[in-house]
Write an enzyme that holds these catalytic residues in place. Structure first.
Site, PDB file in Angstrom:
ATOM      1  N   HIS A   1       2.658  -6.698 -17.422  1.00  0.00           N
ATOM      2  CA  HIS A   1       2.476  -6.083 -16.106  1.00  0.00           C
ATOM      3  C   HIS A   1       3.518  -6.698 -15.183  1.00  0.00           C
ATOM      4  CE1 HIS A   1       0.888  -4.187 -12.655  1.00  0.00           C
ATOM      5  NE2 HIS A   1       0.347  -5.273 -12.133  1.00  0.00           N
TER       6      HIS A   1
ATOM      7  N   ASP B   1       1.628  -6.763  -5.187  1.00  0.00           N
ATOM      8  CA  ASP B   1       1.581  -5.828  -6.305  1.00  0.00           C
ATOM      9  C   ASP B   1       1.281  -4.435  -5.767  1.00  0.00           C
ATOM     10  OD1 ASP B   1       1.270  -4.487  -8.669  1.00  0.00           O
ATOM     11  OD2 ASP B   1      -0.105  -5.937  -9.563  1.00  0.00           O
TER      12      ASP B   1
ATOM     13  N   ALA C   1       0.828  -1.220   0.000  1.00  0.00           N
ATOM     14  CA  ALA C   1       0.000   0.000   0.000  1.00  0.00           C
ATOM     15  C   ALA C   1       0.853   1.257   0.000  1.00  0.00           C
ATOM     16  CB  ALA C   1      -0.927  -0.008   1.212  1.00  0.00           C
TER      17      ALA C   1
ATOM     18  N   SER D   1     -13.302 -12.121 -17.491  1.00  0.00           N
ATOM     19  CA  SER D   1     -13.108 -11.885 -18.915  1.00  0.00           C
ATOM     20  C   SER D   1     -12.733 -10.428 -19.122  1.00  0.00           C
ATOM     21  CB  SER D   1     -14.354 -12.252 -19.726  1.00  0.00           C
ATOM     22  OG  SER D   1     -15.331 -11.260 -19.602  1.00  0.00           O
TER      23      SER D   1
ATOM     24  N   ASP E   1     -14.232  -5.794 -13.392  1.00  0.00           N
ATOM     25  CA  ASP E   1     -15.543  -6.189 -12.866  1.00  0.00           C
ATOM     26  C   ASP E   1     -15.577  -7.628 -12.345  1.00  0.00           C
ATOM     27  OD1 ASP E   1     -15.423  -7.500 -15.277  1.00  0.00           O
ATOM     28  OD2 ASP E   1     -16.744  -6.087 -16.302  1.00  0.00           O
TER      29      ASP E   1
ATOM     30  N   CYS F   1       4.104   0.279 -13.647  1.00  0.00           N
ATOM     31  CA  CYS F   1       4.174  -0.971 -12.880  1.00  0.00           C
ATOM     32  C   CYS F   1       5.587  -1.416 -12.521  1.00  0.00           C
ATOM     33  CB  CYS F   1       3.420  -2.087 -13.588  1.00  0.00           C
ATOM     34  SG  CYS F   1       4.123  -2.559 -15.191  1.00  0.00           S
TER      35      CYS F   1
ATOM     36  N   ASP G   1     -12.361  -2.947 -18.940  1.00  0.00           N
ATOM     37  CA  ASP G   1     -11.268  -3.897 -18.736  1.00  0.00           C
ATOM     38  C   ASP G   1     -10.132  -3.566 -19.708  1.00  0.00           C
ATOM     39  OD1 ASP G   1     -12.903  -5.197 -16.949  1.00  0.00           O
ATOM     40  OD2 ASP G   1     -13.563  -6.714 -18.392  1.00  0.00           O
TER      41      ASP G   1
END
Length: 706
Positions: free
Chosen positions: A333, A356, A223, A309, A305, A274, A327
């Site tokens: 990443h 992450d 965090a 997918s 969501d 990232c 999405d």
């Protein structure tokens, strides 16, 4: 008889540092690891009497207390106990006594105050001896972070440089990164990161009491490395505009970022993406003693969501409709894995844990992710803490393309399904090569076991959460689909299509490609081909359109035809991002309403070579030669080399590069004087206002001076 007092303390920093693998930390402060003895020598103003004993007190943080295990009071003992702090008298000579002290293997990590007093009939006050830092201990079998392999401990705890893999699945590129966990002030900054967490600010005593637990500490760091909730270290930016800060691709390591955050009074550093978040988190966790590595996932799903997918909406030219597409599938990443036991889940989930720090989705109201057990991801146990569903989707989601028509209807489009979660990569132990660890995350694509795991994950995701309450999961939002009501995939069209690169795509040059279409039927067909091209970020977010054209192609029975595509440098040069990426799309509309979408991600190549001219020895200057190339067909000036490397030079070096004619190669030489031995990473970036940075690195093996 005179009262007894300590007149001098010898922390034996050299011998303790060697025994605890902490000798690389700079400065005079003692740094040791938990669950392992360390020695100190005390000089007293007189010898101890037979009835006198030294009593030690260690305490960490404000309001230290024995109840919270942030304080311990203990005296010398002959008995060794692993579950408490202990002291053993090792040697005594006149007024000088040497003691071994040891913490339990689950002690709270952090900066401790050590004090002592004498136990006797007379009252003596505590005498503060000084401070030391206690870290996690991957060498201690009883520590939750224990890692059994010495080669892996050397790589994942002690190596202060590494490699981050970027690019696209078919063209993976290695980028050097300076973790620099042993650089000046970095340990102090890493400890202060823990003290800046909201939970510490709210209740420091309770927060400190949880710092024995790698699950708690790594989740807090995840965090704090991003700035979204807590004035953390790095501020993310994915719009391609980096005014008022540093472009994410300009960073060569974590040290400059951490120093800037600390010296700027905890103001978030602009900007990261990232790999920057992952590089910084790797530095912090290695510094604190947790074995950590950087992992890259190619074709990585960002499933907003939680319907497993990635739904991409395109127009009749195959262009992404951003206002409809929530999405996304990123070219790559980057996240971290840390190695520790999962006391909360059970021993089968011990080992590598995904963490992450990139702020993508909130977890319990905070932008953080993990730790999620890699084993749990592979087995589809997405109900287990923490953030299993998000990580599972990153490597397993389906990629579904929808054509959005002008009347706001939509239809599934056939596209060679891009497989999500490909070539999951990390640096090899002890070398620069890439290791593919995809099999740690999932069973082979299409295997029976993989389908079982996927089905298992879907059931867990869409039924009962771990809490027992039925979860309300948004499956697909207003435009998406219910997972158990997915439409059948579209019929495979009667043609196939593929982009072919005719010449290597090189920065500064025109691009030459062809779209190859092949008929699969014995009847002639007409195909309407709508071509588009855009410069993109690595998240596949379009920046600017650079190609827009239509063709009508007549295909004979089972005929193959090539449509040539040329994109000149002038078409893309203004809008190319520092990611150097272009996305081509062809929407092929076949008679009978069949539709085929063909896509190609292109990364433009560049050139830099680095050579060390002679043996590298500690304290001896050695020349480095860098060969650069002006990639453009125009003269460039105001170029520089930016050089960095832990143990090779203090801070950063900037070197002017003379003006370069079109396509001219030039050699630039400079000298470095290594000050640490062993394998060292030298990073060199060729920086110009006229084109994106060109990055290179070399590993230099530095010998100790004879």
């Amino acid at each position: 008889m005179a009262g007894i007092r300590v007149t001098e303390v010898d922390w034996q920093r050299l011998s303790n540092g060697t025994a605890h693998h902490t000798q690389e930390y700079p400065g005079s402060e003692l740094v040791v690891r938990r669950g392992q003895r360390f020695t100190i020598t005390l000089e007293l103003n007189r010898p101890l009497e037979s009835e006198e004993t030294l009593i030690f007190t260690v305490e960490t943080g404000p309001q230290a207390s024995e109840a919270l295990r942030t304080k311990a009071v203990f005296q010398t003992s002959e008995l060794e106990r692993g579950d408490t702090w202990m002291a053993v008298k090792e040697a005594e000579k006149e007024n000088t006594t040497t003691f071994s002290l040891a913490s339990p293997p689950n002690a709270i990590i952090g900066r401790y105050q050590l004090s002592t007093r004498v136990s006797s009939r007379r009252k003596h006050s505590d005498r503060k001896l000084g401070e030391f830092v206690l870290l996690f201990n991957p060498w201690c079998p009883e520590d939750d972070v224990f890692l059994n392999s010495e080669e892996e401990r050397q790589e994942y705890v002690l190596n202060d440089s590494g490699i981050i893999f970027r690019g696209v699945e078919k063209r993976i590129r290695a980028q050097g990164w300076n973790f620099g966990q042993f650089e000046e002030d970095i340990l102090n900054i890493c400890l202060s990161i823990l003290d800046r967490t909201p939970s510490y600010q709210d209740d420091p005593a309770t927060d400190m009491s949880h710092r024995h637990d790698p699950i708690y500490v790594t989740r807090a760091v995840s965090a704090m490395v991003n700035s979204n909730n807590d004035r953390g270290v790095v501020q993310g930016q994915w719009q391609g505009k980096y005014g008022g800060g540093t472009s994410p691709l300009h960073w060569r390591g974590s040290v400059a970022i951490l120093h800037k955050w600390f010296k700027g009074r905890f103001k978030p550093v602009k900007y990261g993406q990232c790999w920057v978040f992952a590089g910084v988190m790797c530095t912090v966790l290695r510094c604190l003693g947790i074995a950590t590595r950087v992992v890259s996932n190619f074709n990585s799903a960002h499933d907003t969501d939680r319907n497993l997918s990635v739904d991409k909406y395109v127009d009749s030219f195959g262009r992404t409709l951003e206002d409809l597409t929530e999405d996304s599938m990123w070219n790559f990443h980057v996240w971290n894995e840390s190695w520790f036991a999962r006391q909360d889940l059970g021993p089968s989930y011990n080992g590598w844990q995904v963490l992450d720090a990139t702020p993508q989705e909130e977890s319990e109201g905070v932008f953080r992710c993990g730790p999620a057990s890699v084993t749990a991801i592979r087995e589809g146990d997405v109900h287990l803490a923490h953030d299993g569903p998000f990580v599972f989707a990153e490597v397993n989601a389906d990629y579904i393309t929808w054509l959005w028509n002008e009347d706001e209807s939509r239809e599934r489009v056939y596209s060679d399904t891009k497989k999500i979660g490909r070539c999951i990569s990390t640096k090899a132990v002890g070398s620069d090569s890439r290791v593919d660890i995809t099999s740690l995350y999932k069973y082979p694509e299409g295997s029976r076991k993989e389908r079982q795991v996927y089905s298992n994950a879907v059931k867990k995701l869409f039924s009962v959460e771990a809490s027992g309450r039925r979860a309300r999961v948004r499956r697909g939002g207003s435009r998406g689909l219910w997972r158990d009501d997915l439409l059948e995939p579209p019929t495979k069209p009667s043609i196939t299509g593929k982009f072919k690169v005719l010449e290597p795509p090189v920065l500064g040059h025109d691009l030459k490609l062809a779209l190859c279409l092949t008929s699969l039927t014995s009847r002639p067909q007409r195909v309407q081909v709508n071509l588009s091209g855009a410069t993109i970020l690595y998240t596949r977010r379009p920046v600017a359109e650079i190609l827009h054209e239509s063709h009508t192609v007549k295909l004979g029975p089972e005929e193959e035809k090539k449509i040539p595509i040329a994109i000149s440098y002038s078409q893309y040069k203004e809008d190319l991002t520092e990611d150097k990426k272009i996305l081509l799309a062809a929407m092929c509309l076949v008679t009978k309403g069949e539709k085929l979408l063909v896509e190609k991600d292109i990364t433009l190549e560049d050139f830099i070579t680095i050579k060390v001219l002679g043996p590298a020895v500690v304290g001896v200057a050695v020349a480095v030669e860098v060969m650069v190339l002006n990639p453009l067909s125009e003269r460039v000036k105001d170029c520089m080399l930016m050089v960095e490397g832990s143990g090779l030079l203090q801070g950063q070096l900037s070197i002017d590069v003379p003006s370069l004619e079109p396509q001219e190669k030039a050699s630039v030489q400079f000298k470095i004087t290594p000050f640490k031995s062993g394998p060292r990473q030298l990073q060199v970036d060729f920086v110009s206002p006229h084109f994106p940075d060109i990055k290179g690195f070399v590993i230099i093996h530095v010998a100790t001076a004879k």
